[in-house]
Design a protein around this motif. Structure first.
Motif, mmCIF file in Angstrom:
data_model
loop_
_atom_site.group_PDB
_atom_site.id
_atom_site.type_symbol
_atom_site.label_atom_id
_atom_site.label_comp_id
_atom_site.label_asym_id
_atom_site.label_seq_id
_atom_site.Cartn_x
_atom_site.Cartn_y
_atom_site.Cartn_z
ATOM 1 N N LEU A 137 0.816 -1.211 0.000
ATOM 2 C CA LEU A 137 0.000 0.000 0.000
ATOM 3 C C LEU A 137 0.854 1.267 0.000
ATOM 4 C CD1 LEU A 137 -2.868 -1.050 2.427
ATOM 5 C CD2 LEU A 137 -2.986 -0.786 -0.065
ATOM 6 N N GLU A 138 1.975 1.247 0.687
ATOM 7 C CA GLU A 138 2.869 2.405 0.668
ATOM 8 C C GLU A 138 3.406 2.653 -0.737
ATOM 9 O OE1 GLU A 138 5.663 1.448 3.768
ATOM 10 O OE2 GLU A 138 4.403 2.380 5.317
ATOM 11 N N ALA A 139 3.745 1.584 -1.452
ATOM 12 C CA ALA A 139 4.215 1.727 -2.838
ATOM 13 C C ALA A 139 3.093 2.257 -3.722
ATOM 14 C CB ALA A 139 4.732 0.383 -3.361
ATOM 15 N N GLN A 140 1.880 1.753 -3.517
ATOM 16 C CA GLN A 140 0.742 2.237 -4.299
ATOM 17 C C GLN A 140 0.466 3.707 -4.007
ATOM 18 O OE1 GLN A 140 -2.725 -0.244 -3.898
ATOM 19 N NE2 GLN A 140 -1.613 -2.090 -4.455
ATOM 20 N N LEU A 141 0.598 4.091 -2.758
ATOM 21 C CA LEU A 141 0.360 5.477 -2.380
ATOM 22 C C LEU A 141 1.341 6.408 -3.094
ATOM 23 C CD1 LEU A 141 -1.422 7.265 -0.627
ATOM 24 C CD2 LEU A 141 0.209 6.935 1.238
ATOM 25 N N GLU A 142 2.588 6.014 -3.159
ATOM 26 C CA GLU A 142 3.586 6.818 -3.875
ATOM 27 C C GLU A 142 3.208 6.978 -5.348
ATOM 28 O OE1 GLU A 142 7.568 5.337 -3.301
ATOM 29 O OE2 GLU A 142 7.305 5.233 -1.133
ATOM 30 N N SER A 143 2.762 5.892 -5.966
ATOM 31 C CA SER A 143 2.342 5.957 -7.371
ATOM 32 C C SER A 143 1.125 6.853 -7.549
ATOM 33 C CB SER A 143 2.028 4.563 -7.910
ATOM 34 O OG SER A 143 3.182 3.768 -7.933
ATOM 35 N N LEU A 144 0.184 6.759 -6.641
ATOM 36 C CA LEU A 144 -1.022 7.586 -6.729
ATOM 37 C C LEU A 144 -0.686 9.070 -6.630
ATOM 38 C CD1 LEU A 144 -3.398 5.403 -4.550
ATOM 39 C CD2 LEU A 144 -3.617 5.817 -7.019
ATOM 40 N N VAL A 145 0.228 9.410 -5.747
ATOM 41 C CA VAL A 145 0.659 10.812 -5.624
ATOM 42 C C VAL A 145 1.280 11.280 -6.939
ATOM 43 C CG1 VAL A 145 2.279 12.367 -4.453
ATOM 44 C CG2 VAL A 145 0.889 10.761 -3.119
ATOM 45 N N GLU A 146 2.061 10.426 -7.569
ATOM 46 C CA GLU A 146 2.650 10.777 -8.863
ATOM 47 C C GLU A 146 1.569 10.996 -9.930
ATOM 48 O OE1 GLU A 146 5.590 7.865 -9.934
ATOM 49 O OE2 GLU A 146 6.746 8.224 -8.103
ATOM 50 N N TYR A 147 0.487 10.204 -9.885
ATOM 51 C CA TYR A 147 -0.614 10.380 -10.841
ATOM 52 C C TYR A 147 -1.312 11.716 -10.644
ATOM 53 C CZ TYR A 147 -0.221 5.396 -12.000
ATOM 54 O OH TYR A 147 0.222 4.166 -12.407
ATOM 55 N N VAL A 148 -1.493 12.134 -9.394
ATOM 56 C CA VAL A 148 -2.105 13.443 -9.139
ATOM 57 C C VAL A 148 -1.201 14.547 -9.674
ATOM 58 C CG1 VAL A 148 -2.768 15.103 -7.349
ATOM 59 C CG2 VAL A 148 -3.506 12.741 -7.175
ATOM 60 N N GLU A 149 0.087 14.425 -9.422
ATOM 61 C CA GLU A 149 1.030 15.428 -9.919
ATOM 62 C C GLU A 149 1.018 15.471 -11.442
ATOM 63 O OE1 GLU A 149 4.637 14.148 -8.025
ATOM 64 O OE2 GLU A 149 4.103 15.098 -6.114
ATOM 65 N N LEU A 150 0.940 14.316 -12.083
ATOM 66 C CA LEU A 150 0.868 14.245 -13.537
ATOM 67 C C LEU A 150 -0.413 14.915 -14.049
ATOM 68 C CD1 LEU A 150 2.110 13.111 -16.169
ATOM 69 C CD2 LEU A 150 0.773 11.045 -15.757
ATOM 70 N N ALA A 151 -1.527 14.631 -13.407
ATOM 71 C CA ALA A 151 -2.801 15.250 -13.798
ATOM 72 C C ALA A 151 -2.734 16.762 -13.622
ATOM 73 C CB ALA A 151 -3.945 14.658 -12.980
ATOM 74 N N ASP A 152 -2.124 17.215 -12.535
ATOM 75 C CA ASP A 152 -1.986 18.651 -12.296
ATOM 76 C C ASP A 152 -1.141 19.312 -13.387
ATOM 77 O OD1 ASP A 152 -3.531 18.525 -10.019
ATOM 78 O OD2 ASP A 152 -1.820 18.536 -8.637
ATOM 79 N N ARG A 153 -0.040 18.678 -13.742
ATOM 80 C CA ARG A 153 0.819 19.237 -14.797
ATOM 81 C C ARG A 153 0.084 19.276 -16.132
ATOM 82 N NH1 ARG A 153 4.712 15.978 -12.308
ATOM 83 N NH2 ARG A 153 4.654 14.502 -14.031
#
Length: 109
Positions: free
Chosen positions: A70-86
């Protein structure tokens, strides 16, 4: 657009997400148009997933194996939000400014 009509800032259902990503993969939709229409809904979906993952991590009975996953998934999810924001930022920046009718401009004396 995803098969079910919804407000652009509403999270996507799992079915809508899978259908949209499948259409992208099969080349059934234009990538740019697709993401322009769905980036906000995608971002909201990822935020829900982050919240649910964080809630799961707070569970006292979670096994170390699941905690690591879950910690690894959480890191990936944060990256997806950052990607969507960009993407949204770049999309908004590249849109032409709305033209303003001359009568709507403030008068300067």
């Amino acid at each position: 657009m995803f098969p079910t009509e919804q407000h652009s800032s509403s999270p996507l259902s799992l079915d809508d997400l899978e259908t949209g990503l499948l259409k992208l993969q099969l080349g059934e939709v234009d990538h740019r148009s697709f993401w322009n229409e769905n980036i906000e809904a995608f971002r909201q979906t990822v935020l829900v997933a982050i919240r649910e993952t964080a809630d799961a991590l707070r569970s006292p009975g979670i096994s170390p194996v699941w905690r690591n996953e879950l910690e690894a998934q959480l890191e990936s999810l944060v990256e997806y939000v950052e990607l969507a924001d960009r993407y949204a930022e770049r999309r908004d920046f590249s849109r032409p400014a709305a033209s303003v009718h001359p009568s709507a401009r403030p008068l300067i004396h």
